[in-house]
Motif scaffolding. Structure first.
Motif, short mmCIF file in Angstrom:
data_model
loop_
_atom_site.label_atom_id
_atom_site.label_comp_id
_atom_site.label_asym_id
_atom_site.label_seq_id
_atom_site.Cartn_x
_atom_site.Cartn_y
_atom_site.Cartn_z
N VAL A 1 -6.60 -7.52 -1.76
CA VAL A 1 -5.97 -8.84 -1.63
C VAL A 1 -6.78 -9.91 -2.35
CG1 VAL A 1 -5.23 -10.63 -0.02
CG2 VAL A 1 -4.93 -8.23 0.59
N ASP A 2 -8.08 -9.83 -2.29
CA ASP A 2 -8.96 -10.92 -2.76
C ASP A 2 -8.67 -11.40 -4.18
OD1 ASP A 2 -10.30 -11.58 -0.49
OD2 ASP A 2 -12.07 -10.34 -0.89
N PRO A 3 -8.50 -10.51 -5.18
CA PRO A 3 -8.21 -11.03 -6.53
C PRO A 3 -6.93 -11.85 -6.60
CG PRO A 3 -8.87 -8.73 -6.63
CD PRO A 3 -8.67 -9.04 -5.19
N TRP A 4 -5.92 -11.44 -5.85
CA TRP A 4 -4.66 -12.19 -5.84
C TRP A 4 -4.84 -13.52 -5.12
CZ3 TRP A 4 -1.58 -10.56 -9.34
CH2 TRP A 4 -1.46 -9.20 -9.62
N MET A 5 -5.61 -13.52 -4.04
CA MET A 5 -5.85 -14.77 -3.33
C MET A 5 -6.64 -15.74 -4.21
SD MET A 5 -4.39 -14.58 -0.36
CE MET A 5 -5.21 -15.81 0.65
#
Length: 347
Positions: A335-339
């Protein structure tokens, strides 16, 4: 030419069949009607893939043998010339035959070949690309409706501005903050419990993301998935916005379009989220992303593949290891890269 298309019954399949429907409707000489159950009909409205959508009221006036006879009679009066059956079931072929549609095209399966005028052999393993979107397009190619099979990297669902505004108002009324990052979670799956990541893992992940990004977490699902959403909400430090069972499928594309990221199991909601443009994190266990990954470049698949996966079972007969081996940290890393991308876009 008057064409009747029998749509698929699952939301995810309905989204993946959109390229085939667009190919059918693009034939200038064809007037296309789609026969679909109510929830699929709601997805297809205003998508420009048909001249009309006919609702198959399988739990209402079209229920049972007498109801199917009533539907066949209704279709007969419309004098369709061709039926294209994207649904695989015997029932689809029986209805087209009973409605007196002279040309009936579908895959030769579910013991229905005698009811079809053009029974198309089912593609063998490895004969066409694995993803399900090609399955529907191949039916059109083999029946002569298209010359070649396109490879669309993104299947899009259109969302009108009026629907977007109505969805924004609904979310605001439910408690979503005006300028928050919004994380949509789809923790259920109509196919069966084997597809579902444990609620406690979703809750731990949501707690992490709320703490890091000050995000609003919105739970989506059908009424039957309320126990799953309740279990997630119970373990969350900050209450989510729980829309489980509180909205209709017709509202789902617009509501998801007002979010920034979707996290969920291999489900219809995952495909709708992808089709309205969200980055999607798909959690896969008993199913195979080669066949049903969201059709968008903006997706990340999270998977731990033990020897028994993919099994395609609705319920796990052993210890559900394909899902329980996936940790909140695994999904958070996806999730982190998209967030981060969302946060940058909002600056």
């Amino acid at each position: 030419m008057k064409v009747l298309v029998r749509a698929t019954n699952w939301i995810g399949d309905a989204v993946m069949a959109l390229p085939a429907l667009r190919a059918i409707h693009s034939r200038s000489s064809a007037s296309v009607s789609i026969l679909a159950r109510s929830y699929v009909a709601d997805i297809y409205r205003d998508q420009g893939v048909a001249d009309e959508v006919i609702v198959y009221e399988n739990e209402g006036k079209h229920a049972g043998i007498s109801g199917r006879e009533r539907l066949a009679s209704e279709l007969r009066t419309r004098k369709f010339e061709v039926a294209i059956l994207l649904q695989n079931a015997f029932d689809a072929a029986w209805l087209a035959w009973r409605a007196g549609i002279p040309e009936r095209i579908g895959y030769a399966r579910d013991t229905r070949s005698l009811l079809l005028t053009n029974a198309i052999p089912v593609p063998r393993t490895g004969e066409i690309p694995a993803h399900e979107k090609f399955y529907y397009l191949e039916l059109l190619k083999r029946s002569g409706w298209i010359d070649s099979v396109p490879d669309e990297p993104f299947i899009q669902l259109r969302v009108g501005e009026e629907n977007r505004k109505r969805a924004a108002d609904l979310l605001a009324t439910a408690g979503v903050r005006p300028h928050s990052i919004r994380i949509a979670i789809g923790a259920g799956a109509a196919y069966g419990s084997a597809k579902c990541w444990p609620p406690s893992r979703f809750a731990e992940l949501a707690n992490r993301l709320q703490a890091q990004w000050d995000a609003d977490v919105i739970l989506f699902g059908a009424a039957g998935e309320a126990p799953v959403s309740s279990a997630i909400a119970f373990e969350m430090a900050k209450p989510p916005i729980d829309l489980t069972g509180k909205t209709a499928i017709v509202d789902l594309p617009a509501l998801l379009s007002q979010c920034h990221v979707f996290i969920g199991n291999d489900s219809g909601a995952m495909h709708v989220a992808a089709a309205v443009g969200l980055p999607v994190i798909g959690i896969f266990g008993p199913t195979d992303p080669l066949g049903t990954a969201p059709v968008t470049p903006r997706h990340t698949i999270v998977r731990q593949q033990p020897y028994c996966s993919p099994c395609f079972l609705r319920r796990c007969p052993i210890d559900h290891r394909c899902m329980t081996r996936i940790t909140p940290a695994d999904v958070e890393a996806a999730v982190d890269p998209w967030m981060t991308s969302v946060a940058v876009e909002r600056v």
